[in-house]
Write a protein that holds these residues in place. Structure first.
Motif, short mmCIF file in Angstrom:
data_model
loop_
_atom_site.label_atom_id
_atom_site.label_comp_id
_atom_site.label_asym_id
_atom_site.label_seq_id
_atom_site.Cartn_x
_atom_site.Cartn_y
_atom_site.Cartn_z
N MET A 1 0.46 -1.24 -0.15
CA MET A 1 0.23 -0.28 0.27
C MET A 1 0.84 1.08 -0.15
SD MET A 1 -1.60 -0.43 4.00
CE MET A 1 -1.44 -2.82 3.78
N LYS A 2 0.52 1.74 -0.57
CA LYS A 2 1.50 3.59 -0.06
C LYS A 2 0.52 4.73 0.04
CE LYS A 2 3.45 3.30 -5.15
NZ LYS A 2 2.77 3.67 -6.62
N PHE A 3 1.02 5.18 0.77
CA PHE A 3 0.55 6.02 1.16
C PHE A 3 1.61 7.31 2.20
CE2 PHE A 3 1.74 3.47 4.55
CZ PHE A 3 2.62 4.37 5.76
N THR A 4 1.17 8.11 2.73
CA THR A 4 2.37 9.92 2.97
C THR A 4 2.60 9.60 4.28
OG1 THR A 4 1.84 10.78 0.58
CG2 THR A 4 3.06 11.72 2.40
N VAL A 5 3.52 10.18 4.84
CA VAL A 5 3.95 10.58 6.33
C VAL A 5 4.79 11.23 6.23
CG1 VAL A 5 4.54 9.28 8.08
CG2 VAL A 5 3.66 7.63 7.08
N ASN A 6 4.44 12.77 6.90
CA ASN A 6 5.40 13.96 6.91
C ASN A 6 5.08 14.03 5.75
OD1 ASN A 6 4.81 13.21 9.91
ND2 ASN A 6 6.42 12.55 10.02
N GLY A 7 4.77 13.98 4.73
CA GLY A 7 5.25 14.45 2.99
C GLY A 7 5.26 13.36 2.39
N THR A 8 6.36 12.16 2.54
CA THR A 8 7.14 12.04 2.39
C THR A 8 6.19 10.32 1.60
OG1 THR A 8 8.88 12.62 3.30
CG2 THR A 8 8.78 10.37 2.05
N GLU A 9 6.36 9.96 0.08
CA GLU A 9 5.19 8.53 -0.29
C GLU A 9 5.91 8.18 0.27
OE1 GLU A 9 3.76 7.03 -3.64
OE2 GLU A 9 2.96 9.05 -3.73
N HIS A 10 5.38 6.44 0.90
CA HIS A 10 5.89 5.36 1.01
C HIS A 10 4.93 4.28 0.55
CE1 HIS A 10 8.67 6.85 4.56
NE2 HIS A 10 7.96 8.41 5.02
N GLU A 11 5.72 3.17 0.37
CA GLU A 11 4.64 1.77 -0.08
C GLU A 11 5.73 1.04 1.08
OE1 GLU A 11 4.06 -0.77 -3.56
OE2 GLU A 11 5.51 1.23 -4.02
N VAL A 12 4.26 0.00 1.97
CA VAL A 12 4.96 -0.43 2.53
C VAL A 12 3.72 -1.88 2.20
CG1 VAL A 12 5.29 0.54 4.37
CG2 VAL A 12 2.94 -0.32 4.40
N SER A 13 4.45 -3.25 2.46
CA SER A 13 4.54 -4.52 2.09
C SER A 13 3.91 -4.91 3.77
CB SER A 13 4.67 -5.64 1.22
OG SER A 13 4.48 -6.05 1.16
N VAL A 14 2.57 -5.14 4.35
CA VAL A 14 2.39 -5.60 5.81
C VAL A 14 1.37 -6.18 5.49
CG1 VAL A 14 3.98 -3.84 6.81
CG2 VAL A 14 1.62 -3.23 6.52
N GLU A 15 0.85 -6.94 7.04
CA GLU A 15 -0.49 -7.54 6.94
C GLU A 15 -1.57 -6.47 7.43
OE1 GLU A 15 -1.02 -10.35 6.93
OE2 GLU A 15 1.38 -11.36 6.32
#
Length: 153
Positions: A1-15
C-alpha cells in the motif's frame, strides 16, 4: 500500500491488520508516536490521519492507502517549531515527556478545528490524552498560548 507520512510517500507491504503505530515505528523508523496502552485509551500514539487526530494503535494498515499521516516529526522542525511545540517549550509542559508527542498532535488538531478554544474545549478534546506527570494545567496554558500565536500569524 502507498500512503504519505510527513510529506514523503511510502510504500509498505505488511499484514492488513498491522496497526499504523507499528507500521510507523517498525517499518518506517518513525518513533515519535509512542506505545502506551494499545487500546486507544492513553493518547500516546496520537497522529493526524488526513488532518484528524487518531490513535495510531487502532488504525490498521488496510485503511492507509492514499492517506496523509502527520506525526510529531512532521509538525515542525528544530529551527521552525510549530506554534504548539513552541508553546510547550515556553510553558515547560514536559516532565518525563513520554506522552508529549501525542499531546502535541492532539492539541495541533484541536487548533486546526478551533482557533480560540475555551478551557472547557481544551479539557474535553485533550481528556483522552493521559499524562502520568499531571501537567494538565501547563498543557491548557500552552494550548491557549499556541492559539494566540496562530491567531496573530
Amino acid at each position: 500500500m502507498k500512503f504519505t507520512v510527513n510529506g514523503t510517500e511510502h510504500e509498505v507491504s505488511v499484514e492488513d491488520d498491522m496497526p499504523l503505530l507499528w507500521v510507523l515505528r517498525d517499518e518506517l523508523n518513525i518513533t515519535g508516536p509512542k506505545y502506551g496502552c494499545g487500546i486507544a485509551q492513553c493518547g500516546a500514539c496520537t497522529v493526524m490521519l488526513d488532518g484528524q487526530a487518531v490513535r495510531s494503535c487502532q488504525v490498521t494498515a488496510d485503511e492507509l492507502e492514499g492517506t496523509e499521516v502527520t506525526t510529531i516529526e512532521g509538525l515542525g522542525t528544530p529551527d521552525a517549531l510549530h506554534a504548539v511545540q513552541a508553546a510547550w517549550v515556553e510553558h515547560q509542559v514536559a516532565q518525563c515527556g513520554y506522552c508529549q508527542s501525542g499531546q502535541i498532535m492532539q492539541a495541533a488538531a484541536l487548533l486546526d478545528m478551533n482557533d480560540d478554544p475555551s478551557d472547557e474545549d481544551i479539557d474535553q478534546v485533550m481528556s483522552g490524552n493521559l499524562c502520568r506527570c499531571g501537567t494538565y494545567p501547563r498543557i491548557r496554558a500552552a494550548v491557549k498560548t499556541a492559539a494566540k500565536t496562530l491567531q496573530e500569524a
